[in-house]
Scaffold this active site. Sequence first.
Site, PDB file in Angstrom:
ATOM      1  N   GLY A   1     -32.046  -9.154  -9.039  1.00 20.22           N
ATOM      2  CA  GLY A   1     -30.780  -9.694  -9.536  1.00 20.22           C
ATOM      3  C   GLY A   1     -30.885 -10.048 -11.004  1.00 20.22           C
ATOM      4  N   PRO A   2     -29.737 -10.322 -11.641  1.00 21.20           N
ATOM      5  CA  PRO A   2     -29.719 -10.644 -13.076  1.00 21.20           C
ATOM      6  C   PRO A   2     -30.437 -11.963 -13.357  1.00 21.20           C
ATOM      7  CG  PRO A   2     -27.497 -10.333 -12.176  1.00 21.20           C
ATOM      8  CD  PRO A   2     -28.427 -10.365 -11.028  1.00 21.20           C
ATOM      9  N   PRO A   3     -30.733 -12.229 -14.636  1.00 25.39           N
ATOM     10  CA  PRO A   3     -31.391 -13.499 -14.986  1.00 25.39           C
ATOM     11  C   PRO A   3     -30.511 -14.703 -14.636  1.00 25.39           C
ATOM     12  CG  PRO A   3     -31.453 -11.945 -16.819  1.00 25.39           C
ATOM     13  CD  PRO A   3     -30.527 -11.366 -15.807  1.00 25.39           C
TER      14      PRO A   3
ATOM     15  N   VAL B   1     -30.041 -16.310 -11.707  1.00 25.69           N
ATOM     16  CA  VAL B   1     -29.390 -16.465 -10.396  1.00 25.69           C
ATOM     17  C   VAL B   1     -30.257 -17.274  -9.430  1.00 25.69           C
ATOM     18  CG1 VAL B   1     -27.978 -14.396 -10.587  1.00 25.69           C
ATOM     19  CG2 VAL B   1     -30.257 -14.230  -9.589  1.00 25.69           C
ATOM     20  N   GLY B   2     -31.466 -17.699  -9.863  1.00 21.65           N
ATOM     21  CA  GLY B   2     -32.277 -18.581  -9.027  1.00 21.65           C
ATOM     22  C   GLY B   2     -33.339 -17.890  -8.211  1.00 21.65           C
TER      23      GLY B   2
ATOM     24  N   THR C   1     -36.628 -17.264  -8.995  1.00 22.30           N
ATOM     25  CA  THR C   1     -37.904 -17.982  -9.034  1.00 22.30           C
ATOM     26  C   THR C   1     -37.811 -19.326  -8.311  1.00 22.30           C
ATOM     27  OG1 THR C   1     -38.384 -16.916 -11.150  1.00 22.30           O
ATOM     28  CG2 THR C   1     -39.702 -18.839 -10.578  1.00 22.30           C
TER      29      THR C   1
ATOM     30  N   SER D   1     -17.181   4.594 -11.984  1.00 23.56           N
ATOM     31  CA  SER D   1     -16.110   3.963 -11.216  1.00 23.56           C
ATOM     32  C   SER D   1     -14.734   3.997 -11.880  1.00 23.56           C
ATOM     33  CB  SER D   1     -16.490   2.513 -10.908  1.00 23.56           C
ATOM     34  OG  SER D   1     -16.699   1.786 -12.100  1.00 23.56           O
TER      35      SER D   1
ATOM     36  N   LYS E   1     -16.084  -6.852  -8.882  1.00 24.70           N
ATOM     37  CA  LYS E   1     -14.831  -6.271  -9.398  1.00 24.70           C
ATOM     38  C   LYS E   1     -13.610  -6.983  -8.828  1.00 24.70           C
ATOM     39  CE  LYS E   1     -16.876  -1.693 -10.143  1.00 24.70           C
ATOM     40  NZ  LYS E   1     -16.972  -0.303  -9.686  1.00 24.70           N
TER      41      LYS E   1
END
Length: 770
Positions: A351-353, A355-356, A358, A674, A717
């Site tokens: 996931g992106p940086p 988001v929890g 770690t 898309s 989206k």
Amino acid sequence: MAKRTIPLLPLRGILVFPYMIIHLDVGREKSISALEEAMVQDRLIMLATQKDAQNDTPEPEDIFSIGTVAEIKQLLKLPGGTIRVLVEGLHRAEIEEFVSFEPFYQVAIQEFTEVETKTPEIEALTRTVINQFEQWVKLSKKIPPETLVSVVVVEEPGRLSDLIASHLSLKIEDKQALLDAVSANERLEKLCEILGREMEILELEKKIHVRVRKQMEKTQKEYYLREQLKAIQKELGEKDDRSTEVEEYRQRLEEQKLPKEVAEKISKEIDRLEKMPPMVAESGVIRTYLDWLLSLPWTTETNDRLDINLAEEILEEDHYGLEKVKERILEYLSIRKLTEKMKGPILCLVGPPGVGKTSLARSIARSMERKFVRVSLGGVRDEAEIRGHRRTYVGALPGRIIQGMRTVGTKNPVFLLDEIDKMSADFRGDPSAALLEVLDPEQNNSFSDHYVELPFDLSRVLWVVTANIMHNIPRPLLDRMELITIAGYTEEEKIEIAKRYLVPKQTADHGLTNEQIIFSEGTIQKVIRDYTREAGVRNLERNIANLCRKVARRIVQGKGTSIKITAQNLHTFLGAPKFRHTQAERTDQIGVATGLAWTEVGGDVLAVEISTMKGKGKLTLTGQLGEVMQESAQAGFSYIRSRSAELGIDEEFYEKMDIHIHLPEGAIPKDGPSAGITMATAIASALTGKPVRSDLAMTGEITLRGRVLPVGGIKEKVLAAHRVGIKKVMLPKENKRDLDEIPANVKRSVEFIWVEHMDEVLKAALVSEG
């Protein structure tokens, strides 16, 4: 030479020379019969040696043809039927034929008489033999000096050579060769050769003996001095550091319950250290190795807290949302409660940086009451970082996995491998290949580190791996992990996270109370919308910390005791808004369609604008579009052109018009599959003159035949469309399965239109005339 017939006594493992007096023990029936016959006759018997000493019943071909005629001097019967006989060799003889075989061997022999002729050559050979024999006696020390004197005084060369041969410890083959030599000349030559060979062997034996004795003397001297030193130290009340150290290692080994293989290896290394001189450099290497082996958790484990309800409460307390991860951990705990044999799962959180990922691993460890260890793999490019170095290298150490296990002290921790997608490879090896053994459930029960050199069990570890992007993880590595995607948080989730975790944490960290800083309704939402653009909550926390600092300063300066932050005064603390969200079109327009896009920081709406003008059919694309999006535009244009008759468009429009497709915010690169149906709808609107519904947003890929294909990022989206006030969202029918991920409150306020073909898209998106 003379011929006669006499009894034969075959000898086993012994050979009698002329002039030689020797005792023989005789036990075979035939041999005893031969002796008895000889005693009856003239006490003479033929002595010939067997070729094979193990043969009890030798045939004529098993006995050497040349032997010695001997006289029986004495005969004594021993208990058990054995006879001891004293014989004296007289002269050589050759067996010409066997006359009889029963009850003993009777042979016809030809006797050789010794002819003593002294020539210069024989004289020279005699002197050489005597000289060599004297040296041999000195080196071997097997013959007393008196015997040497009695041998040397013999003047006859033939008799001399026989006497010397009888005193040498030779093989039967060598002795038989000397016996076969009838002439004194030949016998002396062979004896010279044999003595020369024996001398060489004795010289070598002497050298080896001297070397061994020196080494033993040195070792004994060192041992003696060491024992003296120990005694002196004991008297002075001092301890020998080396022996104390060895005792400590042995005590540590006894205190720990280690696997048999490990205990044997440690014991062997302790013995090596004990025997090694103190100043040898390798002793330091062995000490370090022993310290590592004795400090690793070979058998130490912590007990899992298997209270499922309590674990669920802790996970809910630490993290908002992330249902998939929580569900997987609770499933693992449930299985552990039913069976002890369950191997630790390998979870890969992508996931992106922010988001929890770690912090979630820490929560897993807390919920299970396991110890936690983290290793960052970002920038690791050396295989030895994972597997360790060979002990032969200077400064060798185990890899990060074994180092982590030693730090944590148990064999079943929660082990976090952070940033696995940021590893790289170079000439020192590929660390991702080394990780295959760590993360393969079938192999990691015997992980082999180059430094430790013993299999270490990693199967009890609960592995958590994190990555920002999935496609950077090597495919074989990904295949061994359980993939859990954390897409990011919705605006509603971010507000909840801020209220539950971020605001209380930052307030406490800055020394403030809930009365000193007050966040009014809508403040957090405005911070999220205008000051952050991210999938996680890292920048949101940073902005909340910024607000706390501003408030802390004002309170310290005496500008108030309680400061309220509202949506209206937010800009005075954080400055002008940094981001703006694209707003939905308010009116239906020709050639303008609203699309939906997914980015690493969440979803967003995307306006597609089409402009037509007179020209020669040129298609222009602007807005910094990627190759995939350009191909989608080409596919949409080709589909519209193939359906021009049904849509009421001039079939030769592509020869008379230029079409310009533009996506606003040209500084931002855009790519992805898309936007196909969005661009096709906008082109159809521009060419037919029919406006596109402003309250409708759409996403989906298009084929040349008009099929609408499914796309990813549906949750992000739809949330983006909901955020800007769009009421209708058009999605590919195959994306119905993604509807479960969308929050219930969003599903209630948005109408979904499911499409499979471009005809359905145009029918729903274009405003009909009249």
